[in-house]
Design an enzyme around this catalytic site. Structure first.
Site, PDB file in Angstrom:
ATOM      1  N   LYS A   1       0.933  -1.261   0.175  1.00 40.05           N
ATOM      2  CA  LYS A   1      -0.196  -0.163   0.162  1.00 40.05           C
ATOM      3  C   LYS A   1       0.849   1.224  -0.024  1.00 40.05           C
ATOM      4  O   LYS A   1       0.744   2.202  -0.884  1.00 40.05           O
ATOM      5  CB  LYS A   1      -0.821  -0.013   1.056  1.00 40.05           C
TER       6      LYS A   1
ATOM      7  N   ARG B   1      -9.815  -0.035   8.831  1.00 45.03           N
ATOM      8  CA  ARG B   1      -9.457  -1.382   9.008  1.00 45.03           C
ATOM      9  C   ARG B   1     -10.449  -2.110   9.970  1.00 45.03           C
ATOM     10  O   ARG B   1     -10.096  -3.329  10.049  1.00 45.03           O
ATOM     11  CB  ARG B   1      -8.226  -1.442   9.997  1.00 45.03           C
TER      12      ARG B   1
ATOM     13  N   ARG C   1      11.820  -5.168   4.658  1.00 43.63           N
ATOM     14  CA  ARG C   1      11.561  -3.911   4.445  1.00 43.63           C
ATOM     15  C   ARG C   1      12.504  -2.948   5.351  1.00 43.63           C
ATOM     16  O   ARG C   1      12.911  -3.268   6.566  1.00 43.63           O
ATOM     17  CB  ARG C   1      10.067  -3.583   4.917  1.00 43.63           C
TER      18      ARG C   1
ATOM     19  N   ARG D   1      11.416  -0.879  10.909  1.00 41.52           N
ATOM     20  CA  ARG D   1      10.533  -0.460  11.740  1.00 41.52           C
ATOM     21  C   ARG D   1      10.465  -1.429  12.830  1.00 41.52           C
ATOM     22  O   ARG D   1      10.637  -2.582  12.816  1.00 41.52           O
ATOM     23  CB  ARG D   1       8.980  -0.806  10.878  1.00 41.52           C
TER      24      ARG D   1
ATOM     25  N   ARG E   1      -0.050  -9.464  13.257  1.00 41.83           N
ATOM     26  CA  ARG E   1      -0.628  -8.185  12.184  1.00 41.83           C
ATOM     27  C   ARG E   1      -1.392  -8.979  11.470  1.00 41.83           C
ATOM     28  O   ARG E   1      -2.568  -8.585  11.072  1.00 41.83           O
ATOM     29  CB  ARG E   1       0.397  -7.376  11.535  1.00 41.83           C
TER      30      ARG E   1
HETATM   31  P1  AP5 Z   1       4.829  -1.714   2.062  1.00 39.35           P
HETATM   32  O1  AP5 Z   1       4.551  -0.591   0.579  1.00 39.35           O
HETATM   33  O2  AP5 Z   1       5.622  -0.803   2.963  1.00 39.35           O
HETATM   34  O3  AP5 Z   1       3.573  -2.344   2.384  1.00 39.35           O
HETATM   35  P2  AP5 Z   1       2.172  -1.792   3.178  1.00 39.35           P
HETATM   36  O4  AP5 Z   1       1.004  -2.419   2.603  1.00 39.35           O
HETATM   37  O5  AP5 Z   1       2.277  -0.197   3.371  1.00 39.35           O
HETATM   38  O6  AP5 Z   1       2.527  -2.501   4.418  1.00 39.35           O
HETATM   39  P3  AP5 Z   1       2.608  -1.950   6.120  1.00 39.35           P
HETATM   40  O7  AP5 Z   1       3.155  -2.762   6.942  1.00 39.35           O
HETATM   41  O8  AP5 Z   1       2.848  -0.552   6.161  1.00 39.35           O
HETATM   42  O9  AP5 Z   1       1.129  -2.142   6.289  1.00 39.35           O
HETATM   43  P4  AP5 Z   1       0.284  -2.050   7.704  1.00 39.35           P
HETATM   44  O10 AP5 Z   1      -0.818  -2.122   7.307  1.00 39.35           O
HETATM   45  O11 AP5 Z   1       0.674  -3.323   8.615  1.00 39.35           O
HETATM   46  O12 AP5 Z   1       1.138  -1.106   8.520  1.00 39.35           O
HETATM   47  P5  AP5 Z   1       0.561   0.376   9.015  1.00 39.35           P
HETATM   48  O13 AP5 Z   1       1.692   1.227   8.792  1.00 39.35           O
HETATM   49  O14 AP5 Z   1      -0.688   0.888   8.378  1.00 39.35           O
HETATM   50  O15 AP5 Z   1       5.601  -2.890   1.354  1.00 39.35           O
HETATM   51  C1  AP5 Z   1       6.050  -3.905   2.200  1.00 39.35           C
HETATM   52  C2  AP5 Z   1       7.511  -4.383   1.713  1.00 39.35           C
HETATM   53  O16 AP5 Z   1       7.384  -5.160   0.584  1.00 39.35           O
HETATM   54  C3  AP5 Z   1       8.301  -3.078   1.283  1.00 39.35           C
HETATM   55  O17 AP5 Z   1       9.694  -3.632   1.717  1.00 39.35           O
HETATM   56  C4  AP5 Z   1       8.398  -2.993  -0.337  1.00 39.35           C
HETATM   57  O18 AP5 Z   1       9.476  -2.357  -0.710  1.00 39.35           O
HETATM   58  C5  AP5 Z   1       7.944  -4.354  -0.625  1.00 39.35           C
HETATM   59  N1  AP5 Z   1       7.126  -4.492  -1.706  1.00 39.35           N
HETATM   60  C6  AP5 Z   1       6.038  -3.874  -2.061  1.00 39.35           C
HETATM   61  N2  AP5 Z   1       5.344  -4.092  -3.103  1.00 39.35           N
HETATM   62  C7  AP5 Z   1       6.065  -5.300  -3.560  1.00 39.35           C
HETATM   63  C8  AP5 Z   1       6.052  -6.146  -4.674  1.00 39.35           C
HETATM   64  N3  AP5 Z   1       5.189  -5.912  -5.713  1.00 39.35           N
HETATM   65  N4  AP5 Z   1       6.934  -7.093  -4.905  1.00 39.35           N
HETATM   66  C9  AP5 Z   1       7.895  -7.358  -3.867  1.00 39.35           C
HETATM   67  N5  AP5 Z   1       8.144  -6.361  -2.831  1.00 39.35           N
HETATM   68  C10 AP5 Z   1       7.359  -5.748  -2.661  1.00 39.35           C
HETATM   69  O19 AP5 Z   1       0.001   0.264  10.494  1.00 39.35           O
HETATM   70  C11 AP5 Z   1       1.004  -0.257  11.420  1.00 39.35           C
HETATM   71  C12 AP5 Z   1       0.329  -0.311  12.876  1.00 39.35           C
HETATM   72  O20 AP5 Z   1      -0.447   0.884  13.213  1.00 39.35           O
HETATM   73  C13 AP5 Z   1      -0.901  -1.636  12.819  1.00 39.35           C
HETATM   74  O21 AP5 Z   1      -0.521  -2.656  13.018  1.00 39.35           O
HETATM   75  C14 AP5 Z   1      -1.543  -0.842  14.139  1.00 39.35           C
HETATM   76  O22 AP5 Z   1      -1.033  -1.439  15.156  1.00 39.35           O
HETATM   77  C15 AP5 Z   1      -1.743   0.486  13.883  1.00 39.35           C
HETATM   78  N6  AP5 Z   1      -2.728   1.138  12.649  1.00 39.35           N
HETATM   79  C16 AP5 Z   1      -2.575   1.666  11.590  1.00 39.35           C
HETATM   80  N7  AP5 Z   1      -3.621   1.892  10.970  1.00 39.35           N
HETATM   81  C17 AP5 Z   1      -4.530   1.572  11.789  1.00 39.35           C
HETATM   82  C18 AP5 Z   1      -6.013   1.435  11.639  1.00 39.35           C
HETATM   83  N8  AP5 Z   1      -6.779   2.241  10.754  1.00 39.35           N
HETATM   84  N9  AP5 Z   1      -6.897   0.797  12.868  1.00 39.35           N
HETATM   85  C19 AP5 Z   1      -6.056   0.502  13.850  1.00 39.35           C
HETATM   86  N10 AP5 Z   1      -4.908   0.367  13.962  1.00 39.35           N
HETATM   87  C20 AP5 Z   1      -4.083   0.982  13.111  1.00 39.35           C
END
Ligand code: AP5
Length: 204
Positions: free
Chosen positions: A15, A90, A124, A152, A163
């Site tokens: 994402k 979410r 990552r 991270r 997660r």
């Molecule tokens: P990346 O693009 O970083 O993936 P992402 O989908 O953004 O993953 P996140 O881990 O950031 O999502 P998340 O939803 O768990 O975390 P968030 O920060 O929202 O890509 C991942 C890796 O893969 C990278 O190394 C990239 O280079 C690689 N990659 C990408 N595309 C690729 C491809 N096509 N092929 C190969 N490699 C690829 O949330 C963190 C925490 O915050 C949560 O756990 C929760 O505690 C809290 N939180 C956040 N939002 C909420 C909410 N709305 N409600 C409740 N808690 C929340």
């Protein structure tokens, strides 16, 4: 598109990686709840203090905190013509709260099997200066920034599993919720970063 777009998918689906391109194409600012929470933690705010324990355990932060955070962000001027949500909503209560404040035009669901997720997340790395996301194998950071890239705190194999469970139990049901409203666009995320980006771009 005049309303907001939701980028949906499991942790590590890509994402954040795709958000920049979509934001550029649509002119909508990226609103990432994960980034907002990490910044609150780094700044030692009360909100950050409350969220930290949940994040480090790989659990979702309570809906009331997230809905408050988003409602405040949406009052900013740049949100007037819709935003690109990354990692929000979410849960169904979050989606219901969102539906009361903005119109969602499309939900782009980046679909990646669990087997690929752990490898993506554990590898990552992030550039703290630019926010750029890298992967040690799939998108290696350039040599000149190698010394400053960080991992991270929640990107450990153990936390990824929590997660993923939170995703399957609390977030995945939202796909059906949005599909029933005719808003869900499914994208095969298990391809190269460019291929996934091109597919998304062709849908916008
Ligand atoms: P990346 O693009 O970083 O993936 P992402 O989908 O953004 O993953 P996140 O881990 O950031 O999502 P998340 O939803 O768990 O975390 P968030 O920060 O929202 O890509 C991942 C890796 O893969 C990278 O190394 C990239 O280079 C690689 N990659 C990408 N595309 C690729 C491809 N096509 N092929 C190969 N490699 C690829 O949330 C963190 C925490 O915050 C949560 O756990 C929760 O505690 C809290 N939180 C956040 N939002 C909420 C909410 N709305 N409600 C409740 N808690 C929340």
């Amino acid at each position: 598109m005049t309303g907001s777009i939701v980028l949906f998918g499991p942790p590590g689906a890509g994402k954040g990686t795709q958000a920049g391109r979509i934001s550029e194409l649509t002119g909508k600012p990226q609103v990432s709840t994960g980034d907002m929470l990490r910044s609150a933690v780094a700044n030692g705010t009360e909100l950050g203090h409350e969220a930290k324990t949940f994040m480090e355990a790989g659990l979702l932060v309570p809906d009331s905190i997230i809905i408050g955070l988003i409602s405040e962000r949406l009052r900013d001027e740049d949100a007037a013509k819709g935003v690109l949500f990354d990692g929000f909503p979410r849960t169904i209560p979050q989606a219901e709260a969102l539906a009361e404040i903005v119109s969602v035009e499309a939900v782009i669901s980046i679909e990646v099997p669990d087997e690929s997720i752990v490898e993506r997340i554990v590898g990552r790395r992030m550039d703290p200066e630019t926010g750029e996301i890298y992967h040690i194998e799939f998108k290696p950071p350039p040599k000149e920034i190698l010394a400053r890239v960080i991992q991270r705190k929640d990107d450990t194999e153990e936390t990824v599993r929590s997660r993923l469970s939170a995703y399957h139990e609390q977030t995945a049901p939202l796909a059906r919720w949005y599909s029933d409203k005719g808003l869900l666009i499914r994208i095969d995320g298990n391809r190269s970063i460019d291929d996934v980006g091109n597919s998304i771009a062709s849908m916008l």
